[in-house]
Write an enzyme that holds these catalytic residues in place. Sequence first.
Site, PDB file in Angstrom:
ATOM      1  CE1 TYR A 111     -13.255  87.690  -3.672  1.00  0.00           C
ATOM      2  CE2 TYR A 111     -11.505  86.863  -2.273  1.00  0.00           C
ATOM      3  CZ  TYR A 111     -12.776  86.749  -2.782  1.00  0.00           C
ATOM      4  OH  TYR A 111     -13.575  85.713  -2.398  1.00  0.00           O
ATOM      5  CD1 TRP A 113     -11.548  86.075   2.440  1.00  0.00           C
ATOM      6  CD2 TRP A 113     -11.888  85.272   4.513  1.00  0.00           C
ATOM      7  NE1 TRP A 113     -12.441  85.041   2.357  1.00  0.00           N
ATOM      8  CE2 TRP A 113     -12.666  84.530   3.611  1.00  0.00           C
ATOM      9  CE3 TRP A 113     -11.917  84.951   5.865  1.00  0.00           C
ATOM     10  CZ2 TRP A 113     -13.493  83.480   4.024  1.00  0.00           C
ATOM     11  CZ3 TRP A 113     -12.724  83.904   6.273  1.00  0.00           C
ATOM     12  CH2 TRP A 113     -13.510  83.187   5.360  1.00  0.00           C
TER      13      TRP A 113
END
Length: 762
Positions: A111, A113
């Site tokens: 996970y 960004w």
Amino acid sequence: MSKFTQTASHWGVYRVETDEAGGILSTTGVPFDADPSPIQASLPAVVRDPLRIDRPYVREGYLRSRGASRADRGAEPFVPVDWDTALDLVTEALQDTRQRLGNESIYGGSYGWASAGRLHHTQSTMKRFLGLFGGFVDRIGNHSFGAALGIMPYVLGRSDIYGLAVRWPEVVAHTRLMVLIGGAALKNAQLDSGGTVSHDNAGWFRAAHEAGVRIICVSPSKMDVPEDAAPEWLPIRPGTDTALLLGLAGTLVAKGLVDREFVASHCSGYAEFERYLADKDARWAAEITGIPAAEIERLAAAMAETRTLVNTSWSVQRADHGEQPVWATVALASMLGQIGLPGGGFSLGFGAVNGMTLARPAGIPRPTLPLGPNPVRTVIPVGRIAELYLRPGGTLPYNGETITLPQIDLIYSAGGNPFHHNQNLNRFLEGWRRPGAVIVHEPWWTPPARYADIVLPSTTTMERNDIMAPQTGSHWIAMHQVIPPHGQARNDFDIFAELADRLGFGSAYHQDRDELGWLRHMYEEARTVAAQRGFDPPGFDEFWATGKYEFTGAAEHPVVLSEFRADPEMNPLDTPSGRIELVSETIRSYDYDDCPAHPTWLEPVEWLGNASRYPLHLLSNQPAHRLHSQLDNAPLSRAAKVADREPILIGAQDARQRGLRDGDVVRVFNDRGEFLAGVRITDTLLPGVVQVPTGAWYDPVTPGGLEKHGNPNVVTTDKGTSQLAQGPAAQTCLVQVERYDDPPPVTAFEPPPTAERNSFGL
Ligand SMILES: Nc1nc2c(c(=O)[nH]1)N[C@H]1C(S)=C(S)[C@@H](COP(=O)(O)OP(=O)(O)OC[C@H]3O[C@@H](n4cnc5c(=O)[nH]c(N)nc54)[C@H](O)[C@@H]3O)O[C@H]1N2
Ligand SMILES: Nc1nc2c(c(=O)[nH]1)N[C@H]1C(S)=C(S)[C@@H](COP(=O)(O)OP(=O)(O)OC[C@H]3O[C@@H](n4cnc5c(=O)[nH]c(N)nc54)[C@H](O)[C@@H]3O)O[C@H]1N2
Ligand SMILES: [Mo]
């Protein structure tokens, strides 16, 4: 002579001015961005900061004996090593783990960004690597709208939240009443996952107001809709939006305002749902939500009278039973009968990011690094990572199935901050300290780097070449390397390429292409698809020299679900009934008490309605001055701190009761943990509610102890939304707050202690 180089990020395209020695002189937006985000100056400000990781490091105890002192993770000095040693250690850990326990014992901590850019997209480079290595346990769902992703396939037969979003031009032209549940704060529209090119939401809010759109902000915070749009504020108790939606639906029934034709022709299960609504009137909802019954009745009538868009924010479903407000939103919009009409119906997460609600030409492809296979099929819902580490061999109900939790013995984490994205961090840390090895790639000494065994320094976007191709924009943007890599930092892609070489699958991984070789290849592949779809991007060299390509053409977005509306028989939904399922027999067959067969009000585990020992509801929203935990070390984020800590917004009355003044340091606590924050008194919050933005770098006095910098995930719950989606429920959280005198200094922004390699005879 100075030079300007264009680079880009999730928060925009910008140019950095450097001198001949590579010194950074200035940062400016590009002319094609209407309203650049101030976050753009943050990376140039810290790209060479003392917190950068200059070379590989290994935790002292790990170097002595792998796996032996795993419980000391985060509490030991780091030993600098050379790249060869570090990569040998990584190879050894991977091979040994695979041999002993198989690939199912590797969690690709996937996970995060990380940064915009299609090649150096860390999750992709890592997944491609671990997949070719034989596979890894992956996550399923997301932190942003995990509950919506889980429930929507049952309700609408699709879960493309972006595709379902109503666009701004349609709102301005057709919507008369916009009900923003959870608001649509402009601070969040600074960015997009994968990049933003132009920031236009402020202008659209003004345009909506000028066009006479009435905007209602249903939120515990008054600040969730820009003032320019002259919103009316309906303060609501956190976690009670489902009750409001059901109360509005019940009022429509009571006042004879249901579009009976639409529910008969386009929905299934309406009769049963209506029976459930029999006692869900405005007074019932008022009790739960704190919104006066008369207001609810007025709102229901206004909604039925005019073209209405009901938008529910992602935050609202990031809570216990988060599936319910999503399903109830669709149910209410169905009863209003405006789904499929321009500017009517529902939307999820309007304004959560910049681009989702902007119109663009259809069919724009994206240059992409192929992920490759992942032979391991086991997945873990993102909200339940701690279960994976703490309960090997246990089971987890999920979406009608049962996941058997594997034994994880190696965590590979790159491009995300698990000490930011996970909830209940003290419990999470216990789990993180179980596996035999933790390998992290990071540019800075962030919490995941500090809590790793092997730390590999990676570059940032400014130190490499890439292409930005936003999911929601109409440009391809060249991201040119601005400065040489810091110290010995390397690109994630190159680190994985060399590891793959050592492990014998190098050619499969890098296919003998270097950075520019890959960019050219990925670009040309996407260009071929673009040409087939009638666009005409130039060849790679011209694109690279020009720096951008704009896809032009009619930016029409078909009205969401208009074909289904026009003819539900010819254009059925992909649900068992082909219609909008207000009752789902499939969900009924799962027999979940926390996700019944139709939208239902279920009391959250923690909310103001059951508060006693912990009387305040803590909301941990997205931060205005950074992206999650990224760039928390930059001046913009640090200037927003109070007494060096993340601010806690607290209402005047709640502050007075506790003898608090602006600038005080407080302890925020519950049974899960405690953290310190800096007080900021406000009149924009419903009494009983406090707010701390997420993303302060985890900085405990001792690992697992008092967190002194303001990371709210120390106290949030890691319960899943329900057995259906198992989404994160960070917004469901009660706490107490008290003044804290003589707080210990924040050390989040000091590098961890290091030790010399030979200090223990190695
Ligand atoms: N309490 C609470 N918690 C939440 C939320 C909430 O609302 N409340 N929101 C949730 C949501 S919606 C999300 S999306 C998640 C976000 O969680 P994350 O995506 O994990 O958060 P980021 O801070 O963006 O983490 C990115 C990390 O990658 C590093 N990085 C940046 N560039 C590079 C690179 O090029 N290479 C490598 N190797 N690393 C790089 C950064 O330094 C940073 O540590 O958080 C969730 N957590
Ligand atoms: N600047 C900046 N922008 C971001 C991000 C960032 O880190 N920084 N992160 C991005 C990401 S990954 C995502 S997923 C999106 C998330 O987008 P959202 O989930 O919409 O964002 P939040 O800021 O978490 O929440 C928005 C507001 O919801 C309100 N709220 C919270 N709980 C409730 C409730 O129970 N009921 C009601 N009615 N309102 C409630 C809060 O007042 C909060 O300010 O934002 C994106 N935008
Ligand atoms: Mo997110």
